[in-house]
Design a protein around this motif. Structure first.
Motif, short mmCIF file in Angstrom:
data_model
loop_
_atom_site.label_atom_id
_atom_site.label_comp_id
_atom_site.label_asym_id
_atom_site.label_seq_id
_atom_site.Cartn_x
_atom_site.Cartn_y
_atom_site.Cartn_z
N LEU A 9 0.83 -1.21 0.00
CA LEU A 9 0.00 0.00 0.00
C LEU A 9 0.87 1.26 0.00
N ALA A 10 1.94 1.23 0.79
CA ALA A 10 2.84 2.40 0.83
C ALA A 10 3.48 2.61 -0.54
N GLN A 11 3.91 1.51 -1.16
CA GLN A 11 4.55 1.64 -2.47
C GLN A 11 3.55 2.09 -3.54
N ARG A 12 2.33 1.58 -3.45
CA ARG A 12 1.30 2.00 -4.41
C ARG A 12 1.05 3.50 -4.28
N GLN A 13 1.13 3.98 -3.06
CA GLN A 13 0.85 5.40 -2.82
C GLN A 13 2.00 6.30 -3.26
N GLN A 14 3.23 5.84 -3.05
CA GLN A 14 4.39 6.72 -3.26
C GLN A 14 5.26 6.30 -4.45
N GLY A 15 5.04 5.11 -4.97
CA GLY A 15 5.83 4.66 -6.11
C GLY A 15 7.06 3.86 -5.70
N TYR A 16 7.58 4.13 -4.53
CA TYR A 16 8.68 3.38 -3.95
C TYR A 16 8.60 3.55 -2.45
N VAL A 17 9.49 2.87 -1.73
CA VAL A 17 9.38 2.86 -0.27
C VAL A 17 10.53 3.66 0.34
N THR A 18 10.21 4.83 0.85
CA THR A 18 11.22 5.67 1.50
C THR A 18 11.41 5.24 2.95
N ARG A 19 12.42 5.80 3.58
CA ARG A 19 12.61 5.48 5.00
C ARG A 19 11.46 6.03 5.83
N THR A 24 11.17 -0.30 12.84
CA THR A 24 11.54 0.11 11.49
C THR A 24 12.58 -0.84 10.91
N ALA A 25 13.44 -1.38 11.78
CA ALA A 25 14.46 -2.33 11.31
C ALA A 25 13.80 -3.58 10.72
N GLU A 26 12.71 -4.03 11.34
CA GLU A 26 12.01 -5.21 10.80
C GLU A 26 11.44 -4.90 9.42
N VAL A 27 10.89 -3.71 9.28
CA VAL A 27 10.34 -3.31 7.98
C VAL A 27 11.47 -3.23 6.94
N GLU A 28 12.58 -2.65 7.34
CA GLU A 28 13.71 -2.51 6.41
C GLU A 28 14.23 -3.88 5.99
N ASP A 29 14.22 -4.84 6.91
CA ASP A 29 14.66 -6.20 6.57
C ASP A 29 13.80 -6.75 5.44
N VAL A 30 12.49 -6.57 5.55
CA VAL A 30 11.58 -7.11 4.54
C VAL A 30 11.76 -6.38 3.21
N VAL A 31 11.87 -5.08 3.28
CA VAL A 31 12.04 -4.28 2.05
C VAL A 31 13.32 -4.69 1.32
N SER A 32 14.38 -4.89 2.08
CA SER A 32 15.66 -5.20 1.44
C SER A 32 15.73 -6.65 0.97
N PHE A 33 14.83 -7.51 1.48
CA PHE A 33 14.84 -8.92 1.06
C PHE A 33 14.08 -9.12 -0.24
N TYR A 34 12.90 -8.53 -0.34
CA TYR A 34 12.03 -8.79 -1.48
C TYR A 34 12.31 -7.80 -2.61
N THR A 35 12.53 -8.35 -3.81
CA THR A 35 12.87 -7.49 -4.93
C THR A 35 11.67 -6.72 -5.48
N MET A 36 10.48 -7.04 -5.02
CA MET A 36 9.32 -6.30 -5.53
C MET A 36 9.12 -4.96 -4.80
N PHE A 37 9.93 -4.71 -3.79
CA PHE A 37 9.87 -3.40 -3.13
C PHE A 37 11.05 -2.56 -3.59
N TYR A 38 10.75 -1.35 -4.01
CA TYR A 38 11.77 -0.47 -4.59
C TYR A 38 12.13 0.61 -3.57
N GLN A 39 13.44 0.84 -3.42
CA GLN A 39 13.89 1.83 -2.44
C GLN A 39 14.24 3.16 -3.08
N ARG A 40 13.99 3.28 -4.34
CA ARG A 40 14.16 4.56 -5.03
C ARG A 40 13.20 4.56 -6.21
#
Ligand code: FES
Length: 200
Positions: free
Chosen positions: A59-69, A83-99
């Protein structure tokens, strides 16, 4: 992770080509997304809200296009984890974009079935057609290219993920048609069997 003797594992791997997430602007879910997230969280025991982490991130990515900190912090707050747990998931799955990424995100699977069936050549052709390397986005913002691990359609290798869908049995010589098709017809050109377009 699977290994193939002919694959160059030092070449443009998506993890090494992805920068860490920007802080980004302040993030808050829209009321609509918040209501959707609350509905999903209600399916879990109250102390297990973090089970909704993937949905919260989508939902966050759909709203913003990628996932910021800042979005990761909002996700953590919404589902009551760190936040560290969330970052772990974001950095593991390639379907989440950090930029920011392009309108069409092409993810070429490079795991064993796809590697044995020519995934590396598919990536090479897509690079030529798009004029970018894995990890990059075209100047017009239309396409991003990544190499990723198994997309779960190994019997249809080589597979290219395209946004939330996938394109199967991709041949290197089809790269230009795929790119042009996406430009002109969008997801209508994709062949994923989940799209009910099976021909064999
Ligand atoms: S190995 Fe490519 S989809 Fe599984």
């Amino acid at each position: 992770m699977s290994f193939h003797p002919l694959m160059d594992y030092g070449r443009a791997h998506h993890k090494s080509s992805r920068a860490m997430a920007d802080e980004g602007p302040a993030f808050a879910y829209t009321p609509e997304h918040l209501a959707t997230l609350e509905d999903i969280c209600s399916r879990y025991p109250p102390e297990q809200r973090k089970s909704a982490i993937l949905a919260a991130l989508y939902l966050a990515q759909r709203q913003q296009g990628y996932v910021t900190r800042n979005a990761m912090k909002a996700v953590a707050e919404a589902i009551r984890c760190t936040t560290a747990e969330v970052e772990d998931v974001v950095s593991f799955y390639t379907m989440f974009y950090q930029r920011p990424v392009g309108r069409h995100v092409l993810q070429v699977c490079r795991t064993l079935s796809c590697a044995l069936n020519g995934a590396e050549r598919v990536t090479d052709e897509l690079q030529k057609v798009l004029g970018i390397a894995p990890g990059e986005t075209t100047a017009d913002g239309q396409f991003s290219l990544f190499e990723v691990e198994c997309l779960g359609a190994c019997d249809r290798a080589p597979v290219v993920g395209v946004n939330d869908h996938w394109h199967e049995c991709q041949r290197p010589e089809d790269a230009k048609a795929l790119v042009e098709g996406l430009r002109t017809k969008g997801a209508a050109v994709l062949t994923g069997c989940h799209l009910h377009k099976e021909t064999v």
